[in-house]
Design a protein around this motif. Structure first.
Motif, PDB file in Angstrom:
ATOM      1  N   THR A 197       0.825  -1.357  -0.091  1.00  0.00           N
ATOM      2  CA  THR A 197       0.172   0.441   0.189  1.00  0.00           C
ATOM      3  C   THR A 197       0.976   1.124   0.297  1.00  0.00           C
ATOM      4  OG1 THR A 197      -1.890  -1.095   0.966  1.00  0.00           O
ATOM      5  CG2 THR A 197      -1.392   1.684   1.316  1.00  0.00           C
ATOM      6  N   LEU A 198       0.245   2.294  -0.645  1.00  0.00           N
ATOM      7  CA  LEU A 198       1.437   3.396  -0.856  1.00  0.00           C
ATOM      8  C   LEU A 198       0.420   5.031  -0.529  1.00  0.00           C
ATOM      9  CD1 LEU A 198       3.167   2.495  -4.231  1.00  0.00           C
ATOM     10  CD2 LEU A 198       4.327   2.491  -2.177  1.00  0.00           C
ATOM     11  N   LEU A 199       0.860   5.725   0.292  1.00  0.00           N
ATOM     12  CA  LEU A 199       0.396   6.979   0.700  1.00  0.00           C
ATOM     13  C   LEU A 199       1.074   8.108  -0.598  1.00  0.00           C
ATOM     14  CD1 LEU A 199       0.536   6.408   4.450  1.00  0.00           C
ATOM     15  CD2 LEU A 199      -1.870   5.977   2.452  1.00  0.00           C
ATOM     16  N   PHE A 200       0.262   8.523  -1.177  1.00  0.00           N
ATOM     17  CA  PHE A 200       1.168  10.078  -2.092  1.00  0.00           C
ATOM     18  C   PHE A 200       1.080  10.775  -1.702  1.00  0.00           C
ATOM     19  CE2 PHE A 200       0.785   5.976  -4.595  1.00  0.00           C
ATOM     20  CZ  PHE A 200       2.175   6.310  -5.161  1.00  0.00           C
ATOM     21  N   ALA A 201       2.416  12.214  -1.556  1.00  0.00           N
ATOM     22  CA  ALA A 201       2.276  13.407  -1.433  1.00  0.00           C
ATOM     23  C   ALA A 201       2.689  13.889  -2.393  1.00  0.00           C
ATOM     24  CB  ALA A 201       2.260  13.950  -0.027  1.00  0.00           C
ATOM     25  N   GLY A 202       3.249  15.226  -2.119  1.00  0.00           N
ATOM     26  CA  GLY A 202       4.136  16.203  -2.926  1.00  0.00           C
ATOM     27  C   GLY A 202       3.064  16.838  -3.651  1.00  0.00           C
ATOM     28  N   VAL A 203       4.381  17.268  -5.027  1.00  0.00           N
ATOM     29  CA  VAL A 203       4.032  18.253  -6.066  1.00  0.00           C
ATOM     30  C   VAL A 203       4.461  17.390  -7.793  1.00  0.00           C
ATOM     31  CG1 VAL A 203       3.469  20.501  -5.012  1.00  0.00           C
ATOM     32  CG2 VAL A 203       5.693  19.637  -5.927  1.00  0.00           C
TER      33      VAL A 203
END
Length: 274
Positions: A197-203
C-alpha cells in the motif's frame, strides 16, 4: 537442518537480506527461503468515497518533488514567473503527518527529480517540455540568480525544502521522468520492503504525483492520495481532475487528519512491541 527459533532465527544460519520482511537464513550447507512474517498493523481511514482498511505494516509514503526548484521562492519555477504559493501548501500537513508515520516505522520515501550533471539521462522530448523554444532556463541550466543548476542531483536546486528535513531513516530515490517508476530503483525498493500500500504526497498533483501513482496502480500497489499533502501550480481544474481520476480509476483520496485519527490510538513502535 536446524529448527527455527521463536525469534525467527535458526541455529547456525545467518540472515541474508537488507529488509526485515524479505530475507533468507543461510549457512554453507542450508538456505531457508521462508520470509519472516511481520505482525500486521491494520488501520481504517475514511476516504472521500468509502471507509478503507489497510495494513500499515506493509505501507509506505512517497513524497514527490518537495524540492527547492519547485517549492522555494528562489527556485526554478519562481524564477520563470510561476507562483509557488500552492506548491508550498503541503509543507505544514506533512510536518504533522510524517513524524507520526515514522513513529509506526512506516517508510518515508523522498522521490525527487535529480538529473545527471551531463543530462545524458534526458531526451530531447523531455527537455522540450521545459524549454520549448530552445532558449531560457530548462532542466540542468543554471538559474539566473544563484547559478544553481536546475534539478541537478546533489545541488541546492534539487534539495528538499528546509521545512521538511528528512530523518536519517528515510529513503531517497532520484527520478528523471514524470513517473518515479520509469528507469529508477523505486519498484525494487518497495518490493524488498514488502510494501503493498502506497500513500502519495507532493507536487505537482496532476503531473509527477499522478504519473507515479498511475504506474503504481498498474504494478498492483494499493494507492491512497493524501489530498491536503498534495498540490499543483497548474490551474485549479487540473487538481480537481486529478482527484476525480484517482478516486474513479486508480485508488482512493484521503485527507491527512483522517490518517491522524486512525493513528491516534496506536502506541509508538507497536510492531516492535508485538
Amino acid at each position: 537442518m536446524a529448527v527455527r527459533t521463536d525469534a525467527g532465527e535458526e541455529a547456525g544460519l545467518h540472515p541474508l537480506g537488507t529488509s526485515a520482511s524479505n530475507r533468507w537464513m543461510v549457512s554453507q550447507a542450508h538456505a531457508d527461503l521462508v520470509r519472516p512474517r511481520l505482525p500486521a498493523l491494520p488501520i481504517a481511514v475514511e476516504t472521500r468515497s468509502k471507509s478503507v482498511r489497510f495494513d500499515l505494516a506493509r505501507s509506505a509514503i512517497i513524497v514527490i518533488d518537495m524540492q527547492n526548484d519547485f517549492c522555494h521562492p528562489e527556485g526554478w519555477l519562481a524564477s520563470i514567473g510561476v507562483d509557488v504559493t500552492s506548491a508550498r501548501a503541503p509543507i505544514a500537513p506533512l510536518q504533522r503527518l510524517l513524524p507520526v508515520l515514522r513513529n509506526q516505522r512506516v517508510p518515508v520515501i523522498w522521490l525527487n527529480w535529480g538529473n545527471r550533471p551531463d543530462r545524458l539521462n534526458l531526451s530531447p522530448a523531455l527537455l522540450h517540455v521545459y524549454k520549448p523554444s530552445g532558449v531560457g532556463t530548462g532542466l540542468g541550466d543554471p538559474l539566473p540568480g544563484s547559478g544553481a543548476h536546475v534539478l541537478e542531483h546533489g545541488s541546492w536546486s534539487a534539495g528538499i525544502v528546509d521545512e521538511l528535513a528528512p530523518a536519517a531513516s528515510d529513503i531517497h530515490v532520484a527520478k528523471y521522468r514524470m513517473s518515479g517508476f520509469q528507469d529508477t530503483e523505486l519498484d525494487s525498493i518497495l518490493r524488498n520492503l514488502g510494501v503493498t500500500t502506497l500513500l502519495f504526497a507532493g507536487v505537482n498533483a496532476d503531473q509527477c504525483v499522478l504519473c507515479t501513482l498511475q504506474d503504481a496502480n498498474f504494478r498492483g500497489y494499493d494507492c491512497l492520495l493524501i489530498a491536503d499533502c498534495t498540490a499543483t501550480t497548474s490551474p485549479s481544474y487540473c487538481m480537481a481532475a486529478t482527484l476525480y481520476n484517482v478516486q474513479q480509476c486508480f485508488g482512493f483520496v484521503v485527507d491527512s487528519p483522517a490518517i491522524g485519527v486512525a493513528l491516534a490510538g496506536l502506541a509508538p513502535d507497536r510492531r516492535e512491541a508485538t
